[in-house]
Design a protein around this motif. Structure first.
Motif, mmCIF file in Angstrom:
data_model
loop_
_atom_site.group_PDB
_atom_site.id
_atom_site.type_symbol
_atom_site.label_atom_id
_atom_site.label_comp_id
_atom_site.label_asym_id
_atom_site.label_seq_id
_atom_site.Cartn_x
_atom_site.Cartn_y
_atom_site.Cartn_z
ATOM 1 N N VAL A 45 0.679 -1.355 -0.115
ATOM 2 C CA VAL A 45 -0.006 0.011 -0.021
ATOM 3 C C VAL A 45 0.960 1.198 0.214
ATOM 4 C CG1 VAL A 45 -1.304 1.648 1.107
ATOM 5 C CG2 VAL A 45 -2.629 -1.207 1.570
ATOM 6 N N LEU A 46 1.791 1.012 0.624
ATOM 7 C CA LEU A 46 2.720 2.572 0.850
ATOM 8 C C LEU A 46 3.644 2.492 -0.592
ATOM 9 C CD1 LEU A 46 4.473 2.236 4.408
ATOM 10 C CD2 LEU A 46 3.066 3.787 3.574
ATOM 11 N N LEU A 47 3.831 2.094 -0.870
ATOM 12 C CA LEU A 47 4.429 1.774 -2.754
ATOM 13 C C LEU A 47 3.004 2.141 -3.224
ATOM 14 C CD1 LEU A 47 6.811 -1.261 -3.226
ATOM 15 C CD2 LEU A 47 7.653 1.247 -3.499
ATOM 16 N N TYR A 48 2.092 1.758 -3.762
ATOM 17 C CA TYR A 48 1.262 1.936 -4.264
ATOM 18 C C TYR A 48 0.679 3.356 -3.985
ATOM 19 C CZ TYR A 48 -0.122 -1.044 -7.743
ATOM 20 O OH TYR A 48 -1.111 -1.780 -8.552
ATOM 21 N N ALA A 49 1.020 4.078 -2.682
ATOM 22 C CA ALA A 49 1.285 5.241 -2.414
ATOM 23 C C ALA A 49 1.927 6.623 -2.799
ATOM 24 C CB ALA A 49 0.632 5.819 -0.827
ATOM 25 N N TRP A 50 3.166 6.207 -2.371
ATOM 26 C CA TRP A 50 4.333 6.673 -3.609
ATOM 27 C C TRP A 50 4.132 6.722 -5.095
ATOM 28 C CZ3 TRP A 50 8.003 4.445 -6.399
ATOM 29 C CH2 TRP A 50 8.887 5.388 -7.031
ATOM 30 N N ALA A 51 3.584 5.748 -5.440
ATOM 31 C CA ALA A 51 3.361 6.300 -6.517
ATOM 32 C C ALA A 51 2.127 6.700 -7.091
ATOM 33 C CB ALA A 51 3.146 5.061 -7.786
ATOM 34 N N ALA A 52 1.564 7.125 -5.890
ATOM 35 C CA ALA A 52 0.178 7.077 -6.729
ATOM 36 C C ALA A 52 -0.024 8.837 -6.341
ATOM 37 C CB ALA A 52 -0.732 7.092 -5.794
ATOM 38 N N LEU A 53 1.009 9.528 -5.478
ATOM 39 C CA LEU A 53 1.225 11.079 -5.260
ATOM 40 C C LEU A 53 2.650 11.514 -6.591
ATOM 41 C CD1 LEU A 53 1.802 11.255 -1.643
ATOM 42 C CD2 LEU A 53 -0.124 11.972 -3.458
ATOM 43 N N HIS A 54 3.086 10.306 -7.346
ATOM 44 C CA HIS A 54 3.977 11.114 -8.257
ATOM 45 C C HIS A 54 3.639 10.869 -9.419
ATOM 46 C CE1 HIS A 54 6.737 11.284 -4.248
ATOM 47 N NE2 HIS A 54 6.873 12.302 -4.997
ATOM 48 N N PHE A 55 2.952 9.410 -10.059
ATOM 49 C CA PHE A 55 2.953 8.978 -11.162
ATOM 50 C C PHE A 55 1.867 9.133 -12.135
ATOM 51 C CE2 PHE A 55 6.649 7.186 -9.560
ATOM 52 C CZ PHE A 55 7.682 7.720 -9.863
ATOM 53 N N PRO A 56 1.515 9.453 -13.157
ATOM 54 C CA PRO A 56 0.744 9.171 -13.918
ATOM 55 C C PRO A 56 -0.800 7.795 -13.553
ATOM 56 C CG PRO A 56 1.877 8.935 -15.407
ATOM 57 C CD PRO A 56 3.015 9.415 -14.378
ATOM 58 N N ARG A 57 -1.798 7.339 -14.243
ATOM 59 C CA ARG A 57 -2.923 6.381 -14.195
ATOM 60 C C ARG A 57 -2.076 4.715 -14.748
ATOM 61 N NH1 ARG A 57 -8.785 7.843 -14.798
ATOM 62 N NH2 ARG A 57 -8.490 9.050 -12.946
ATOM 63 N N TRP A 58 -1.457 5.082 -15.368
ATOM 64 C CA TRP A 58 -0.785 4.501 -16.614
ATOM 65 C C TRP A 58 -0.281 3.681 -15.544
ATOM 66 C CZ3 TRP A 58 3.556 3.671 -18.443
ATOM 67 C CH2 TRP A 58 3.991 4.492 -18.443
ATOM 68 N N ILE A 59 0.777 4.053 -15.166
ATOM 69 C CA ILE A 59 1.094 3.523 -14.196
ATOM 70 C C ILE A 59 1.058 2.715 -12.858
ATOM 71 C CG2 ILE A 59 3.532 3.540 -12.755
ATOM 72 C CD1 ILE A 59 4.342 5.875 -14.635
ATOM 73 N N LEU A 60 0.660 2.830 -12.668
ATOM 74 C CA LEU A 60 -0.549 2.264 -11.450
ATOM 75 C C LEU A 60 -0.934 1.391 -12.081
ATOM 76 C CD1 LEU A 60 -2.242 5.528 -9.518
ATOM 77 C CD2 LEU A 60 -0.024 4.980 -9.465
ATOM 78 N N LEU A 61 -1.506 1.553 -13.071
ATOM 79 C CA LEU A 61 -2.728 0.268 -13.429
ATOM 80 C C LEU A 61 -1.103 -1.087 -13.765
ATOM 81 C CD1 LEU A 61 -5.261 1.594 -15.313
ATOM 82 C CD2 LEU A 61 -4.999 0.193 -13.303
ATOM 83 N N ALA A 62 -0.150 -0.307 -14.273
ATOM 84 C CA ALA A 62 0.814 -1.106 -15.212
ATOM 85 C C ALA A 62 1.609 -2.037 -14.068
ATOM 86 C CB ALA A 62 2.221 -0.956 -16.110
#
Length: 335
Positions: A45-62
């Motif tokens: 969850v922490l990794l996903y939160a970090w990614a959500a604050l810095h990267f666009p949506r397509w990276i979260l889905l990837a």
């Protein structure tokens, strides 16, 4: 190792690769502890939160595939019960959904910041344009008034003199706008500080104020201060104008030296203001009304700070006192 990578030379989303290494570490940790996933979930969850604050949506889905693998594969390899393995089909969609919500909020905040930056650029351009463009027509007005003054007499001459004073004041206001813009962009306002008799300084500034109420000047004849004359006039004109407009007579102007400070006080005898509002008086657009936009006192504070001083509002019985303090420069330190 990640700190040694020159991310600034890479593409904007290049740091997202760190997430893949993070998922690999989490998967290895889960396998090393025999399939205990109790610590893996929060870190995912922490990794996903970090990614959500810095990267666009397509990276979260990837990230969904490697994140699911990091959670699920160690459980299968260590032969965990089907109920534990099946928890991945509940946990991972929840983690991805939370990340998408965080990303949407972060994106809105970034969009708002960019919009405010564009508004600020537009405001700066407008202020600069107004301050520059107003000078040309004012120059024509001033030359016309100076020619009229040569042939004017009596009441007409006094009217022309008043118009010339107000024209000069508008020139100074244009300069002030440019100075304020310069403060916003550089944080510094260059002053031309010179020694001048305080009483003369006050009297010269009051020429630009239309006074139809009782005004008391309490300034010692021998007091000499070191200030920027033009900036001081802006300060005093603003303060006296506010006192005459919103307070009640008499308006008292005191200028005296107290310790290492020269203290200017402009006091009215009106109703004053509530205590909770005094601390906000000097903010931008803080007290605007039908006769102003709330920038006068903000300009006063900026000019006081440029002198190394401060501006404050103090309660009186009755009325309100606007107090400006200027530190007395050491000998040879006048700017």
């Amino acid at each position: 190792m990640a700190l040694l990578v020159p991310w600034d030379r890479m593409r904007r989303n290049a740091p997202a690769l760190l997430g893949l290494f993070g998922f690999a570490v989490l998967g290895l940790a889960t396998w090393s502890f025999g399939g205990i996933a109790g610590g893996t979930g929060p870190f995912l969850v922490l990794l996903y939160a970090w990614a959500a604050l810095h990267f666009p949506r397509w990276i979260l889905l990837a990230y969904a595939a490697p994140a699911t693998a990091a959670y699920l594969v160690p459980l299968i390899v260590t032969h965990q019960p089907p109920m534990v393995v099946g928890s991945a089909f509940i946990f991972m969609p929840v983690a991805v959904a939370v990340a998408l919500l965080v990303e949407a909020q972060a994106r809105h905040l970034r969009d708002d910041r960019e919009r405010l930056a564009r508004i600020e650029q537009w405001r700066s351009a407008m202020v600069n344009t107004l301050a520059h463009d107003v000078r040309s027509p004012l120059s024509t007005v001033r030359m016309t008034l100076e020619e009229l003054k040569e042939s004017a007499t009596g009441h007409e001459e006094r009217m022309v003199d008043a118009a010339l004073r107000q024209t000069a004041r508008v020139f100074r206001l244009a300069d002030g706008l440019l100075d304020m813009q310069r403060i916003d962009s550089t944080g510094h306002l260059k002053l031309d500080r010179r020694e001048v008799r305080a009483r003369t300084l006050v009297q010269d500034a009051l020429v630009y104020v239309r006074i139809d109420q009782e005004l008391i000047i309490d300034v010692a004849d021998d007091l000499v201060v070191c200030v920027d004359k033009q900036r001081f006039e802006q300060i005093l004109v603003n303060l006296v104008g506010n006192a005459l407009r919103y307070g009640k007579p008499p308006v008292v102007i005191r200028f005296a030296r107290e310790g290492g400070f020269d203290r200017l006080e402009v006091r009215d005898h009106g109703p004053g203001i509530p205590d909770e509002l005094r601390s906000t008086l000097f903010g931008q657009f803080a007290v605007g009304g039908p006769e102003g936009v709330g920038l006068g006192l903000w300009i006063v504070r900026q000019l006081a700070v440029a002198h190394g001083g401060e501006a404050a509002a103090e309660a009186r019985e009755p009325g309100l006192a606007m107090v400006i303090t200027f530190p007395v420069p050491a000998p040879g330190r006048a700017e």
